[in-house]
Each structure stands twice: as C-alpha cells, then as structure tokens.
Write an enzyme that holds these catalytic residues in place. Sequence first.
Site, short mmCIF file in Angstrom:
data_model
loop_
_atom_site.label_atom_id
_atom_site.label_comp_id
_atom_site.label_asym_id
_atom_site.label_seq_id
_atom_site.Cartn_x
_atom_site.Cartn_y
_atom_site.Cartn_z
N LYS A 197 3.27 -15.37 1.86
CA LYS A 197 3.17 -16.04 0.61
C LYS A 197 4.84 -16.17 0.34
O LYS A 197 5.56 -16.02 -0.59
CB LYS A 197 2.77 -15.36 -0.41
N ASP A 225 -12.07 -9.33 4.62
CA ASP A 225 -13.26 -9.17 3.91
C ASP A 225 -14.00 -10.78 3.91
O ASP A 225 -14.95 -10.59 4.03
CB ASP A 225 -13.30 -8.70 2.55
N ASP A 243 -2.96 -18.08 -0.02
CA ASP A 243 -4.22 -18.79 -0.84
C ASP A 243 -4.64 -19.78 -0.01
O ASP A 243 -5.98 -19.99 0.25
CB ASP A 243 -3.49 -19.27 -2.06
N ASP A 249 -6.33 -7.09 4.06
CA ASP A 249 -7.49 -6.48 3.53
C ASP A 249 -8.32 -7.59 2.88
O ASP A 249 -9.61 -7.64 3.18
CB ASP A 249 -6.86 -5.56 2.34
N TYR A 307 0.69 -1.34 -0.04
CA TYR A 307 0.06 -0.12 -0.03
C TYR A 307 0.70 1.13 0.04
O TYR A 307 0.41 2.40 -0.36
CB TYR A 307 -1.02 0.08 1.08
C1 IPM Z 1 -10.29 -1.39 4.25
C2 IPM Z 1 -10.42 -0.65 2.92
C3 IPM Z 1 -9.49 0.14 2.33
C4 IPM Z 1 -8.14 -0.50 2.27
C5 IPM Z 1 -9.60 1.19 1.28
C6 IPM Z 1 -10.89 1.91 1.26
C7 IPM Z 1 -8.62 1.90 0.92
O1 IPM Z 1 -11.03 -1.55 1.85
O2 IPM Z 1 -10.25 -0.50 4.97
O3 IPM Z 1 -10.27 -2.71 4.37
O4 IPM Z 1 -7.97 -1.15 1.27
O5 IPM Z 1 -7.41 -0.67 3.23
MN MN Z 2 -11.09 -3.66 2.55
#
Ligand code: IPM
Ligand code: MN
Length: 363
Positions: free
Chosen positions: A194, A255, A227, A251, A144
């Site tokens: 990884k 999710d 993975d 990240d 990032y």
């Molecule tokens: C998160 C979001 C952010 C990230 C984006 C909006 C920059 O997806 O906080 O998980 O990738 O960190």
């Molecule tokens: Mn995210």
Amino acid sequence: MSDKSYQIALLPGDGIGPEVIAEAVTLLDAVSEACGFRITYTENAAGGAAIDRYKDPMPDSVVETCQAADGVMLGAVGGPAWDHHTGDMRPESGLLKIRRELGVFANLRPVAVPASLAEASPLRPEAVAGTDMLVVRELTGGIYFGEPRGRSGEPGNEDAFNTMRYTTPEIERVARVAFAWARKRRGRLCSVDKANVLVVSQLWRDVVTKLGAEEYADVELSHMYVDNAAMQLVINPGQFDVIVTGNLFGDILSDAGATLGGSLGLLPSASLGATRPGLFEPVHGSAPDIAGQSKANPIACILSAAMMLDDLGEEKAASGLRAGVEGALDEGLRTADLGREGRESVSTREMGEAILVHARKVI
Ligand code: IPM
Ligand code: MN
C-alpha cells in the site's frame, strides 16, 4: 526398510483441528511405510486446549518440544469458549508465539483451482479454472508483531494502536523466498503493498525492487496496491504466479484466494524459516460449528502434510498424498463445505479413506 526416521510434533488445537490432524497422521503413516521411512510423533495441546490444560495457549515446554522436531503440524486454534479472553490469553496469541519462536518468516499458501473444482467456486467456473498461484506471506513481522502497541484510557474515551513496521533484512529474506519460487514456477512475481499511503510499504517496494534488479533480473517483477490486488484476485486470478506481501495483507488475500476454489477447506500452508522445523497448518480456522461431527474437509491438512514431506526431502511420499487428493476429488467425492445442491457429501473419515486408496495407487 531404511532406518530413516523423522520426529513430528503434532499440535491438533481446537475445533476441527484434532479431526483433520488425525486424517493427516493416518495418511503420513501409510505413505511413510510405503516409501521406506518412519515417522514418530509427539502430541501437545495448543490454543484453547492449552489454555484449558495449562492456562497458557502455548507453554514454553510445548515450544521446546516443537523446536526439537523435524516438522510441526498444527490443526487450528480458537473458538467461542475463549472469545472473551484478551491479549496473551487468547488462543491466537499461542499461534503467533509458536510462529515467532520457530522463526518461520515465510508462509507459503498455494492456491490452485483444478478443473474438477471450478464448479464449486462462487465465481464463474471459466473465470477460475486453471488458477495456480503461490501467496508468500511474511509471517513473523509487520503489524502482527510490531511494537509499540497498546490500549489505554477510560471506557468511552479509549485509545488503541498497533504498529506496522518492517526492516530491510525482514523484507529481503521473504522476498528472496518469493523470487526463488517464481524462478521455479512461471517466472513472475507480484509484490503487493500500500505504497501510495504507507511509508512501511514504500520501504517494502524499494527493497523488493532493488533485490529484483540486482539478483533476480530473470524474474518479471510487478507491484500492486493491496486494494487492487483484492479486486484482481476475484476478477482475473489467472494473472498471478507468485505473490509476495506482508503479514496482514497476506492474511486477507490468502482467504480471498482460498474461496476461489470454493472452500477454505482446501488450502494448505507451509511456514518456513532459515532452519527446520517448519510449521505446517491448514489455512482454515477451527470451525467450532461443525467440530466433532466428522464434517470437516481434511484436504487442507493433508496437503499441508504433503508440504512437510517436501520440506523433509520426501518428495515421493508428498506426491503420493497429492495424487490421493486429486484422485478422491476426480472421483467426485466432496465434503459438506464443497457440497453441491442435491448431492451427497462424505464425512471427514470417508474423504481420508478415499485419499488413502488413491495415494496407494502411486506409491
Ligand atoms: C491464519 C489465521 C491466523 C492469522 C489467526 C488465527 C491468528 O487467520 O493463519 O491466516 O491471522 O495469521
Ligand atoms: Mn487468516
């Protein structure tokens, strides 16, 4: 009433951000009053809203207000109105800037699936019920932020690149946070990388292994390729206690973890550095498709406020918020994201109000 008081910087941001922040503030006001402390707020635009107002997704003046606070709460940033923007003029780059400027290198994302929510999961209820893990995501380094980065060349023949890099101290400080949490929880830490391909992951693994052996021998440390971790999260999430991983992998995995409970609308986060303030934000995005309709789930934001109260040492108020959320869910209330066929869903406001009613019972 004591004169203890905290200054909180609010960055509601875009889309559903302002709606979920409003519910969190109502709850914070109620529990702080009941627990004998005061919260005062500053409020500033961030992300797309700040681009519209200041032509900058995170102006330095806003960063300074945040740095002076005891805690920072952010709703969400981004949306179609700013999707054509590039580079530093994207809403997301404002979020990365505030994370970097606050130095909040450890992002804690707890993923728990209470029995009452197992049926909302896209997975079989018996596969997810009882899931209780903490993802510790490195937040201020990795791909990032890595330099060099760039894009050059002519249309049709361009070249673009980012750099994934970590230093030993960056890995050590986030691994320490993760080991400490593993110690407080069930004593197990899984480091995700990884290392079969990336040299940056080979360093990551070496550093975590050495730290574990030298300082946290009581914590059971394992390593997993990212993975495989993605697959394990879906087929057997109950195996995880604490996960530590880099910025990009964290990240993605968080999710995936969030959907286990049926909705991203449930997942809070706390981003902590060496000093206060921390940054507290729901993991979900700005959901522009439902913005302004009181359809958003405020739970992730309210639980983020609970994590902030924990950080401030106000554990009683924090547990009030958690009990409130649990009570509302147990009562059967569901916002649209958790909706079940044929059942009514409640609005953002109604969910916030129900959480308040249940919170009041315990504080
Ligand atoms: C998160 C979001 C952010 C990230 C984006 C909006 C920059 O997806 O906080 O998980 O990738 O960190
Ligand atoms: Mn995210």
